[in-house]
Design a protein around this motif. Structure first.
Motif, PDB file in Angstrom:
ATOM      1  N   LYS A 183       0.885 -44.710  45.620  1.00  6.13           N
ATOM      2  CA  LYS A 183       0.974 -44.822  44.056  1.00  6.13           C
ATOM      3  C   LYS A 183       2.568 -45.152  43.588  1.00  6.13           C
ATOM      4  O   LYS A 183       3.473 -44.282  43.826  1.00  6.13           O
ATOM      5  CB  LYS A 183       0.595 -43.511  43.588  1.00  6.13           C
ATOM      6  CG  LYS A 183       0.185 -43.555  42.000  1.00  6.13           C
ATOM      7  CD  LYS A 183      -0.620 -42.149  41.696  1.00  6.13           C
ATOM      8  CE  LYS A 183      -0.955 -42.078  40.220  1.00  6.13           C
ATOM      9  NZ  LYS A 183      -1.348 -40.751  39.980  1.00  6.13           N
TER      10      LYS A 183
ATOM     11  N   TYR B   6      -1.131 -49.450  42.744  1.00  2.71           N
ATOM     12  CA  TYR B   6      -1.423 -48.727  43.991  1.00  2.71           C
ATOM     13  C   TYR B   6      -1.581 -49.628  45.057  1.00  2.71           C
ATOM     14  O   TYR B   6      -1.495 -50.604  44.920  1.00  2.71           O
ATOM     15  CB  TYR B   6      -3.143 -48.211  43.556  1.00  2.71           C
ATOM     16  CG  TYR B   6      -3.138 -47.076  42.957  1.00  2.71           C
ATOM     17  CD1 TYR B   6      -3.251 -45.932  43.465  1.00  2.71           C
ATOM     18  CD2 TYR B   6      -3.497 -47.185  41.603  1.00  2.71           C
ATOM     19  CE1 TYR B   6      -3.426 -44.646  42.811  1.00  2.71           C
ATOM     20  CE2 TYR B   6      -3.773 -46.074  40.712  1.00  2.71           C
ATOM     21  CZ  TYR B   6      -3.745 -44.819  41.625  1.00  2.71           C
ATOM     22  OH  TYR B   6      -4.035 -43.519  40.518  1.00  2.71           O
TER      23      TYR B   6
ATOM     24  N   TYR C  11      -3.344 -50.834  37.966  1.00  2.73           N
ATOM     25  CA  TYR C  11      -4.515 -50.232  37.463  1.00  2.73           C
ATOM     26  C   TYR C  11      -4.371 -49.949  35.937  1.00  2.73           C
ATOM     27  O   TYR C  11      -3.723 -49.195  35.525  1.00  2.73           O
ATOM     28  CB  TYR C  11      -4.756 -48.669  38.184  1.00  2.73           C
ATOM     29  CG  TYR C  11      -6.323 -48.352  37.795  1.00  2.73           C
ATOM     30  CD1 TYR C  11      -7.117 -48.935  37.626  1.00  2.73           C
ATOM     31  CD2 TYR C  11      -6.289 -46.780  37.509  1.00  2.73           C
ATOM     32  CE1 TYR C  11      -8.185 -48.356  36.974  1.00  2.73           C
ATOM     33  CE2 TYR C  11      -7.566 -46.313  37.284  1.00  2.73           C
ATOM     34  CZ  TYR C  11      -8.610 -46.958  37.047  1.00  2.73           C
ATOM     35  OH  TYR C  11      -9.837 -46.912  36.581  1.00  2.73           O
TER      36      TYR C  11
ATOM     37  N   GLY D 106      -7.000 -49.311  34.139  1.00  3.48           N
ATOM     38  CA  GLY D 106      -8.166 -48.402  33.637  1.00  3.48           C
ATOM     39  C   GLY D 106      -7.552 -46.901  33.436  1.00  3.48           C
ATOM     40  O   GLY D 106      -8.278 -46.248  32.574  1.00  3.48           O
ATOM     41  N   VAL D 107      -6.162 -46.744  33.440  1.00  2.00           N
ATOM     42  CA  VAL D 107      -5.603 -45.425  33.092  1.00  2.00           C
ATOM     43  C   VAL D 107      -5.411 -45.336  31.606  1.00  2.00           C
ATOM     44  O   VAL D 107      -5.212 -44.495  31.005  1.00  2.00           O
ATOM     45  CB  VAL D 107      -4.332 -44.848  33.735  1.00  2.00           C
ATOM     46  CG1 VAL D 107      -4.834 -44.878  35.145  1.00  2.00           C
ATOM     47  CG2 VAL D 107      -3.371 -46.114  33.635  1.00  2.00           C
TER      48      VAL D 107
ATOM     49  N   GLY E 298      -9.723 -47.119  28.973  1.00  3.89           N
ATOM     50  CA  GLY E 298     -10.270 -47.567  30.264  1.00  3.89           C
ATOM     51  C   GLY E 298     -10.119 -49.189  30.543  1.00  3.89           C
ATOM     52  O   GLY E 298     -10.697 -49.532  31.618  1.00  3.89           O
TER      53      GLY E 298
ATOM     54  N   SER F 233     -14.968 -49.255  45.526  1.00  2.15           N
ATOM     55  CA  SER F 233     -15.335 -47.907  45.066  1.00  2.15           C
ATOM     56  C   SER F 233     -15.223 -46.942  46.392  1.00  2.15           C
ATOM     57  O   SER F 233     -14.880 -46.002  46.201  1.00  2.15           O
ATOM     58  CB  SER F 233     -16.749 -47.873  44.515  1.00  2.15           C
ATOM     59  OG  SER F 233     -16.459 -48.708  43.507  1.00  2.15           O
TER      60      SER F 233
ATOM     61  N   GLU G  50     -11.360 -46.756  47.733  1.00  2.81           N
ATOM     62  CA  GLU G  50     -10.219 -46.520  46.873  1.00  2.81           C
ATOM     63  C   GLU G  50     -10.519 -45.440  46.108  1.00  2.81           C
ATOM     64  O   GLU G  50      -9.643 -44.721  45.202  1.00  2.81           O
ATOM     65  CB  GLU G  50      -9.776 -47.664  45.955  1.00  2.81           C
ATOM     66  CG  GLU G  50      -9.251 -48.777  46.966  1.00  2.81           C
ATOM     67  CD  GLU G  50      -7.754 -48.238  47.659  1.00  2.81           C
ATOM     68  OE1 GLU G  50      -7.080 -47.566  47.044  1.00  2.81           O
ATOM     69  OE2 GLU G  50      -7.560 -48.661  48.777  1.00  2.81           O
TER      70      GLU G  50
ATOM     71  N   ILE H 209     -11.993 -45.515  43.064  1.00  6.38           N
ATOM     72  CA  ILE H 209     -11.921 -45.726  41.737  1.00  6.38           C
ATOM     73  C   ILE H 209     -13.139 -47.119  41.601  1.00  6.38           C
ATOM     74  O   ILE H 209     -13.273 -47.825  42.350  1.00  6.38           O
ATOM     75  CB  ILE H 209     -10.642 -46.678  41.181  1.00  6.38           C
ATOM     76  CG1 ILE H 209      -9.534 -45.614  40.926  1.00  6.38           C
ATOM     77  CG2 ILE H 209     -10.841 -47.330  39.764  1.00  6.38           C
ATOM     78  CD1 ILE H 209      -8.292 -46.174  40.917  1.00  6.38           C
TER      79      ILE H 209
ATOM     80  N   PRO I 273     -14.735 -50.044  39.970  1.00  6.97           N
ATOM     81  CA  PRO I 273     -13.973 -50.860  38.919  1.00  6.97           C
ATOM     82  C   PRO I 273     -14.820 -51.523  37.992  1.00  6.97           C
ATOM     83  O   PRO I 273     -16.097 -51.524  38.183  1.00  6.97           O
ATOM     84  CB  PRO I 273     -13.550 -51.940  40.135  1.00  6.97           C
ATOM     85  CG  PRO I 273     -14.277 -51.980  40.940  1.00  6.97           C
ATOM     86  CD  PRO I 273     -14.857 -50.478  41.170  1.00  6.97           C
TER      87      PRO I 273
ATOM     88  N   HIS J  33     -11.748 -49.556  34.403  1.00  4.91           N
ATOM     89  CA  HIS J  33     -12.853 -48.997  35.439  1.00  4.91           C
ATOM     90  C   HIS J  33     -14.317 -49.141  34.875  1.00  4.91           C
ATOM     91  O   HIS J  33     -14.256 -49.799  33.854  1.00  4.91           O
ATOM     92  CB  HIS J  33     -12.367 -47.346  35.215  1.00  4.91           C
ATOM     93  CG  HIS J  33     -12.781 -46.712  33.918  1.00  4.91           C
ATOM     94  ND1 HIS J  33     -13.931 -46.743  33.386  1.00  4.91           N
ATOM     95  CD2 HIS J  33     -11.964 -46.290  33.205  1.00  4.91           C
ATOM     96  CE1 HIS J  33     -13.999 -46.021  32.213  1.00  4.91           C
ATOM     97  NE2 HIS J  33     -12.696 -45.587  32.272  1.00  4.91           N
TER      98      HIS J  33
ATOM     99  N   GLN K 204     -16.696 -47.101  34.608  1.00  9.26           N
ATOM    100  CA  GLN K 204     -17.750 -45.781  34.462  1.00  9.26           C
ATOM    101  C   GLN K 204     -18.733 -46.131  33.245  1.00  9.26           C
ATOM    102  O   GLN K 204     -19.401 -45.042  33.101  1.00  9.26           O
ATOM    103  CB  GLN K 204     -16.835 -44.843  34.453  1.00  9.26           C
ATOM    104  CG  GLN K 204     -16.109 -44.443  35.772  1.00  9.26           C
ATOM    105  CD  GLN K 204     -15.607 -42.998  35.804  1.00  9.26           C
ATOM    106  OE1 GLN K 204     -15.975 -42.160  35.040  1.00  9.26           O
ATOM    107  NE2 GLN K 204     -14.935 -42.764  36.793  1.00  9.26           N
TER     108      GLN K 204
END
Ligand SMILES: *Cc1c(COP(=O)(O)O)cnc(C)c1O
Length: 453
Positions: A8, A86, A105, A107-108, A112, A376, A379, A381, A383, A417, A419
């Motif tokens: 990271k 990452y 990333y 998505g943080v 998202g 997924s 890693e 996450i 996506p 992300h 989700q």
């Protein structure tokens, strides 16, 4: 720091960029002017004023290389920025590749996805001008969610027209917009003339971004307290997203690496512009970095469209932009990457594609989800389906390099992300997903609707 060990790569907060990068300063071919939808003459700032604040109009036409990020926006960016880069050790292992694969990333962010990078400054500049209400459209729902939060943070009202297929497939997206205090309706709606016309033409339409844009623009044009906001395509949006690529460059420096390939998925082009444009000056100075935009085969704007003036919406309210387009009447199949179902492509991305500074490729949806599953499980996450288009091509590039016996450094933008997209994953896992690509005849028919100059 050892390049091999770090997973990271975190940029310290005080090193977050203070300026956005504006690629218009460095383009070998300047942009063709936006044209007025009726007079077909180049637009002046006053033509855009009913829809956008001067702060954004100035950015839209600016050719200055660096534009300052207002301190109020910088403070809010710090909620999640700088975002992590990452090293995809797990994915590299799963692919048994020597290539170094990195993902930025986005998505943080609280919503998202990368969309908040532009939602915050857009609301900020509107607020500075005394605007109290914004309208917009949303495809998959990410942009509506980002604008809903940004409006709440700055105290503005938010009205979202959401493309029907996503409104029905993704109820959680509407709910989260409601949580952030926005009003969200299915588009085409009966609230606007454009919506009523689209419904009269085809009551069962899945909706398109082009229809939803017409509704949002029509709504904004009717009220003095209201402006319109667009989550991609326009130059100022690409400017705001440039913080992504600028951070990536600093993060790659931290591990003493430099990418051979930078990859992003392309809907309207803003997250790709964000990660790729800051590399353009290096490329113009002779660095051999490839910048690759990935679109869905179901909506192949750059790979199968034409470079021509077109409207951004179905009703022809928006200015005409010179861009890669499939025609504003194009109705893409209802693929799960709703954020990539747009008939046009950012004029900046389109012009740089014409000039050979960036590449474009397209991929089918089942291969995209195969890549998303692999990612997924390697890693952790999950996506977004949109971002997974970039993952597919990163994997293909790594596998190709392995065959050729070369080692490459590959960076992709993980724009969000997934989700909220689990229905799509469920669909894939139960074997119900299908691949789509329009026929040449379908594209030709839609291109017939291009405006004549
Ligand atoms: C909206 C969205 C996209 C596509 O839009 P661009 O403007 O092309 O970036 C891609 N990924 C995610 C996660 C999105 O929300």
């Amino acid at each position: 720091m050892s390049r091999e060990k770090l997973t990271k790569i975190i940029l310290p907060e005080e090193r977050m960029p203070r300026f956005w990068y504006n690629v218009q300063a460095d383009m070998p071919t300047p942009l063709s002017p936006a044209l007025h939808p009726e007079t077909k003459q180049p637009l002046g700032p006053e033509d855009l004023a009913p829809l956008f604040p001067m702060g954004l109009i100035a950015q839209e036409v600016s050719t200055e290389r660096f534009l300052e990020i207002p301190p109020e926006v910088r403070e809010l960016y710090k909620l999640w920025r700088p975002s992590p880069l990452y090293r995809a050790h797990g994915l590299e292992k799963a692919l048994d590749t020597q290539c170094r694969i990195y993902y930025k990333y986005e998505g943080v962010s609280p919503v998202g996805s990368h969309k908040l990078n532009s939602a915050l400054p857009q609301v900020y500049y509107n607020k500075m001008e005394g605007i109290t209400r914004l309208t917009t459209e949303t495809g998959a729902g990410q942009w509506g969610t980002a604008l809903a939060l940004a409006c709440k943070l700055f105290g503005l009202e938010c009205m979202v027209y959401m493309v029907r297929v996503s409104f029905d497939q993704k109820p959680y997206r509407r709910m989260i917009m409601n949580v952030y205090g926005a009003n969200c309706v299915s588009s085409p709606s009966t609230l606007t003339e454009s919506g009523r016309q689209a419904l009269a033409k085809d009551p069962d339409t899945p909706g398109t971004l082009a229809i939803a844009i017409s509704e949002a623009v029509e709504d904004a044009m009717q009220r003095a307290d209201t402006h319109y906001s667009l989550g991609s395509v326009l130059n100022h949006v690409c400017v705001h997203q440039s913080i992504i690529g600028q951070e990536v460059k600093l993060q790659m420096e931290m591990v003493d690496d430099y990418p051979d390939i930078v990859i992003g998925c392309c809907g309207g082009g803003s997250n790709f512009a964000g990660i790729a444009f800051p590399f353009i000056p290096d490329k113009l100075a002779g660095k051999k970095v490839r910048l690759v935009g990935v679109e869905p085969s179901a909506c192949p704007t750059m790979t199968r469209g034409v470079f021509a003036y077109d409207f951004g919406d179905v009703a022809g309210f928006t200015p005409m932009l010179k861009m890669c387009t499939l025609g504003h009447d194009f109705t893409p199949a209802g693929i799960h990457a709703g954020g990539l179902r747009y008939h046009g492509e950012s004029p900046l991305v389109s012009q740089l594609y014409q000039d050979g500074l960036i590449e474009a490729t397209s991929v089918m949806q089942k291969g995209v989800f195969e890549a998303a599953m692999l990612f997924s499980r390697a890693e952790g996450i999950v996506p977004a389906p949109e971002s997974s288009h970039a993952i597919r091509v990163a994997i293909d590039e790594a596998l190709k390099a392995k065959e050729e016996g070369i080692i490459k450094s590959i960076v992709l933008n993980l724009s969000g992300h997934g989700q909220m997209d689990l229905t799509a994953y469920d669909n894939y896992l139960s074997g119900q997903m299908e691949d789509y690509a329009p026929t040449d005849e379908e594209i030709q028919a839609s291109l017939k609707t291009l405006p004549t100059l």
